[in-house]
Design a protein around this motif. Sequence first.
Motif, PDB file in Angstrom:
ATOM      1  N   VAL A 145      -4.418  10.322   0.024  1.00 43.57           N
ATOM      2  CA  VAL A 145      -4.968   8.795   0.514  1.00 43.57           C
ATOM      3  C   VAL A 145      -3.876   8.069   0.115  1.00 43.57           C
ATOM      4  O   VAL A 145      -3.521   6.978   0.677  1.00 43.57           O
ATOM      5  CB  VAL A 145      -6.232   8.594   0.018  1.00 43.57           C
ATOM      6  CG1 VAL A 145      -6.603   7.246   0.409  1.00 43.57           C
ATOM      7  CG2 VAL A 145      -7.328   9.581   0.592  1.00 43.57           C
ATOM      8  N   GLN A 146      -3.437   8.038  -1.190  1.00 46.68           N
ATOM      9  CA  GLN A 146      -2.316   7.113  -1.843  1.00 46.68           C
ATOM     10  C   GLN A 146      -1.282   7.126  -0.953  1.00 46.68           C
ATOM     11  O   GLN A 146      -0.479   6.202  -0.540  1.00 46.68           O
ATOM     12  CB  GLN A 146      -2.233   7.566  -3.246  1.00 46.68           C
ATOM     13  CG  GLN A 146      -3.430   7.343  -4.090  1.00 46.68           C
ATOM     14  CD  GLN A 146      -3.015   7.509  -5.561  1.00 46.68           C
ATOM     15  OE1 GLN A 146      -1.898   7.459  -5.962  1.00 46.68           O
ATOM     16  NE2 GLN A 146      -4.099   7.465  -6.344  1.00 46.68           N
ATOM     17  N   GLU A 147      -0.767   8.444  -0.564  1.00 51.51           N
ATOM     18  CA  GLU A 147       0.392   8.606   0.042  1.00 51.51           C
ATOM     19  C   GLU A 147       0.395   8.103   1.637  1.00 51.51           C
ATOM     20  O   GLU A 147       1.317   7.807   2.087  1.00 51.51           O
ATOM     21  CB  GLU A 147       0.943   9.847  -0.087  1.00 51.51           C
ATOM     22  CG  GLU A 147       1.389  10.497  -1.358  1.00 51.51           C
ATOM     23  CD  GLU A 147       2.264   9.534  -1.813  1.00 51.51           C
ATOM     24  OE1 GLU A 147       3.286   9.165  -1.345  1.00 51.51           O
ATOM     25  OE2 GLU A 147       2.200   9.239  -3.138  1.00 51.51           O
ATOM     26  N   ASP A 148      -0.764   8.366   2.149  1.00 50.12           N
ATOM     27  CA  ASP A 148      -1.152   7.746   3.794  1.00 50.12           C
ATOM     28  C   ASP A 148      -1.164   6.289   3.498  1.00 50.12           C
ATOM     29  O   ASP A 148      -0.425   5.703   4.434  1.00 50.12           O
ATOM     30  CB  ASP A 148      -2.628   8.368   4.135  1.00 50.12           C
ATOM     31  CG  ASP A 148      -2.782   7.745   5.358  1.00 50.12           C
ATOM     32  OD1 ASP A 148      -1.889   7.829   6.184  1.00 50.12           O
ATOM     33  OD2 ASP A 148      -3.908   8.014   5.904  1.00 50.12           O
ATOM     34  N   VAL A 149      -1.575   5.745   2.343  1.00 56.56           N
ATOM     35  CA  VAL A 149      -1.803   4.175   2.577  1.00 56.56           C
ATOM     36  C   VAL A 149      -0.348   3.577   2.157  1.00 56.56           C
ATOM     37  O   VAL A 149       0.322   2.706   2.822  1.00 56.56           O
ATOM     38  CB  VAL A 149      -2.673   3.602   1.668  1.00 56.56           C
ATOM     39  CG1 VAL A 149      -2.547   2.089   1.370  1.00 56.56           C
ATOM     40  CG2 VAL A 149      -4.166   3.891   1.912  1.00 56.56           C
ATOM     41  N   LEU A 150       0.339   4.059   0.951  1.00 53.45           N
ATOM     42  CA  LEU A 150       1.754   3.640   0.802  1.00 53.45           C
ATOM     43  C   LEU A 150       2.703   4.139   1.536  1.00 53.45           C
ATOM     44  O   LEU A 150       3.868   3.413   1.708  1.00 53.45           O
ATOM     45  CB  LEU A 150       1.829   4.098  -0.786  1.00 53.45           C
ATOM     46  CG  LEU A 150       1.028   3.733  -1.679  1.00 53.45           C
ATOM     47  CD1 LEU A 150       1.148   4.255  -3.054  1.00 53.45           C
ATOM     48  CD2 LEU A 150       0.883   2.085  -1.947  1.00 53.45           C
ATOM     49  N   GLY A 151       2.549   5.046   2.359  1.00 55.24           N
ATOM     50  CA  GLY A 151       3.533   5.625   3.404  1.00 55.24           C
ATOM     51  C   GLY A 151       3.353   4.918   4.879  1.00 55.24           C
ATOM     52  O   GLY A 151       4.419   5.065   5.593  1.00 55.24           O
ATOM     53  N   GLY A 152       2.632   3.954   5.074  1.00 50.77           N
ATOM     54  CA  GLY A 152       2.458   3.381   6.255  1.00 50.77           C
ATOM     55  C   GLY A 152       2.819   1.856   6.072  1.00 50.77           C
ATOM     56  O   GLY A 152       3.363   1.152   5.253  1.00 50.77           O
ATOM     57  N   ARG A 153       2.296   1.135   6.871  1.00 51.38           N
ATOM     58  CA  ARG A 153       2.600  -0.451   7.130  1.00 51.38           C
ATOM     59  C   ARG A 153       1.558  -1.091   5.937  1.00 51.38           C
ATOM     60  O   ARG A 153       0.279  -0.790   6.100  1.00 51.38           O
ATOM     61  CB  ARG A 153       2.471  -0.975   8.377  1.00 51.38           C
ATOM     62  CG  ARG A 153       2.448  -2.376   8.371  1.00 51.38           C
ATOM     63  CD  ARG A 153       2.225  -3.011   9.886  1.00 51.38           C
ATOM     64  NE  ARG A 153       2.271  -4.600   9.814  1.00 51.38           N
ATOM     65  CZ  ARG A 153       1.401  -5.289   9.394  1.00 51.38           C
ATOM     66  NH1 ARG A 153       0.000  -4.727   9.289  1.00 51.38           N
ATOM     67  NH2 ARG A 153       1.295  -6.607   9.629  1.00 51.38           N
ATOM     68  N   ILE A 154       2.199  -1.621   5.235  1.00 52.93           N
ATOM     69  CA  ILE A 154       1.384  -2.534   4.094  1.00 52.93           C
ATOM     70  C   ILE A 154       1.221  -4.006   4.390  1.00 52.93           C
ATOM     71  O   ILE A 154       2.302  -4.679   4.464  1.00 52.93           O
ATOM     72  CB  ILE A 154       1.865  -2.166   2.476  1.00 52.93           C
ATOM     73  CG1 ILE A 154       2.194  -0.874   2.262  1.00 52.93           C
ATOM     74  CG2 ILE A 154       1.090  -3.046   1.585  1.00 52.93           C
ATOM     75  CD1 ILE A 154       2.900  -0.472   0.913  1.00 52.93           C
ATOM     76  N   GLU A 155      -0.043  -4.448   4.619  1.00 51.75           N
ATOM     77  CA  GLU A 155      -0.166  -5.599   5.196  1.00 51.75           C
ATOM     78  C   GLU A 155       0.236  -6.885   4.197  1.00 51.75           C
ATOM     79  O   GLU A 155      -0.001  -6.621   3.046  1.00 51.75           O
ATOM     80  CB  GLU A 155      -1.532  -5.822   5.766  1.00 51.75           C
ATOM     81  CG  GLU A 155      -1.653  -7.237   6.524  1.00 51.75           C
ATOM     82  CD  GLU A 155      -3.086  -7.049   7.079  1.00 51.75           C
ATOM     83  OE1 GLU A 155      -3.229  -8.268   7.749  1.00 51.75           O
ATOM     84  OE2 GLU A 155      -3.917  -6.064   7.155  1.00 51.75           O
ATOM     85  N   ARG A 156       0.641  -7.794   4.751  1.00 48.11           N
ATOM     86  CA  ARG A 156       1.068  -8.985   3.906  1.00 48.11           C
ATOM     87  C   ARG A 156       0.109 -10.124   4.256  1.00 48.11           C
ATOM     88  O   ARG A 156      -0.045 -10.696   5.295  1.00 48.11           O
ATOM     89  CB  ARG A 156       2.500  -9.426   3.859  1.00 48.11           C
ATOM     90  CG  ARG A 156       2.767 -10.740   3.060  1.00 48.11           C
ATOM     91  CD  ARG A 156       4.287 -11.157   3.370  1.00 48.11           C
ATOM     92  NE  ARG A 156       5.299 -10.144   2.824  1.00 48.11           N
ATOM     93  CZ  ARG A 156       5.685  -9.651   1.652  1.00 48.11           C
ATOM     94  NH1 ARG A 156       5.172 -10.954   0.623  1.00 48.11           N
ATOM     95  NH2 ARG A 156       6.634  -8.964   1.447  1.00 48.11           N
ATOM     96  N   PHE A 157      -0.532 -10.758   3.242  1.00 45.97           N
ATOM     97  CA  PHE A 157      -1.452 -11.640   3.256  1.00 45.97           C
ATOM     98  C   PHE A 157      -0.803 -13.001   2.718  1.00 45.97           C
ATOM     99  O   PHE A 157      -1.171 -14.171   3.403  1.00 45.97           O
ATOM    100  CB  PHE A 157      -2.781 -11.552   2.568  1.00 45.97           C
ATOM    101  CG  PHE A 157      -3.431 -10.450   3.204  1.00 45.97           C
ATOM    102  CD1 PHE A 157      -4.351 -10.304   4.024  1.00 45.97           C
ATOM    103  CD2 PHE A 157      -3.185  -9.164   2.334  1.00 45.97           C
ATOM    104  CE1 PHE A 157      -4.938  -9.166   4.644  1.00 45.97           C
ATOM    105  CE2 PHE A 157      -3.809  -8.001   2.988  1.00 45.97           C
ATOM    106  CZ  PHE A 157      -4.586  -7.633   4.034  1.00 45.97           C
ATOM    107  N   THR A 158      -0.202 -13.021   1.853  1.00 42.86           N
ATOM    108  CA  THR A 158       0.658 -14.324   1.181  1.00 42.86           C
ATOM    109  C   THR A 158       1.959 -13.867   0.841  1.00 42.86           C
ATOM    110  O   THR A 158       2.428 -12.787   0.722  1.00 42.86           O
ATOM    111  CB  THR A 158      -0.204 -14.823  -0.088  1.00 42.86           C
ATOM    112  OG1 THR A 158       0.168 -14.029  -1.241  1.00 42.86           O
ATOM    113  CG2 THR A 158      -1.548 -15.198   0.249  1.00 42.86           C
TER     114      THR A 158
END
Length: 245
Positions: A145-158
């Motif tokens: 799960v960590q690799e799936d999240v960190l390997g994809g697009r990480i959304e920027r909010f600020t």
Amino acid sequence: MLTRGLALLGAFGPARPAMTLSQLARHAGMPLSTAHRLLGELVEWGALERDDTGSYRIGLRLWELGALAPRGQGLRERALPFLEDLSQITRENVQLAVREGTEVVFVERIGGSGAVPVLTRVGGRFALTATGVGLVLLAHAPTEVQEDVLGGRIERFTERTVTDADELRRMLADVRVNGFSISDRQVTMDALSVGAPIQDERGQVVAAVSLVVRHGTASPHTLTPLVRTSARAITRALAEGYRAG
């Protein structure tokens, strides 16, 4: 048929709480005639309601079923007294969340008087990478799960949102070692969040609690003991519930 019915229900969201027949058919990707027939069945069953304008909304029957979900409702019932205590002590926003796949789902939120506005809502989903509860849940998620999240697009909010995967990995390692997370202006520029893990009877992290305050009003390390104490109390309450069950 079930898949198409679920597609219609899945078309609803915070930005689309009410839709017409044509809008639902378009979002679900199905012909008007098919959507009309399925919507009639969903209204008859109570999953949807139709208002005076002809638009469709989520019905109470789904809310009743959702309230039976053990991972949300049972957790909420055990945690609520401690969340209320934390809210009364601090007069700030208190949040309880679980992980669903690669997202945070908020089970409960108590808004403090005069507290900083937040983007989250009960039942809402959010990125695991930015919030206090999200960082806790991601830090204790399975490696895949960590690799799936960190390997994809990480959304920027600020401008403060951490989007570098390596930096996030270091932050997650700190969360596991220290037992708490700090999200400093990562979601909005006026908010700071401190989160802590909640465990089940096997020691697995099943949820997270956080305190969200206005940036600059309190030190994260002043808030941390309060949040961790609440998390440990909820963990004990869950363990007692398991034993009683």
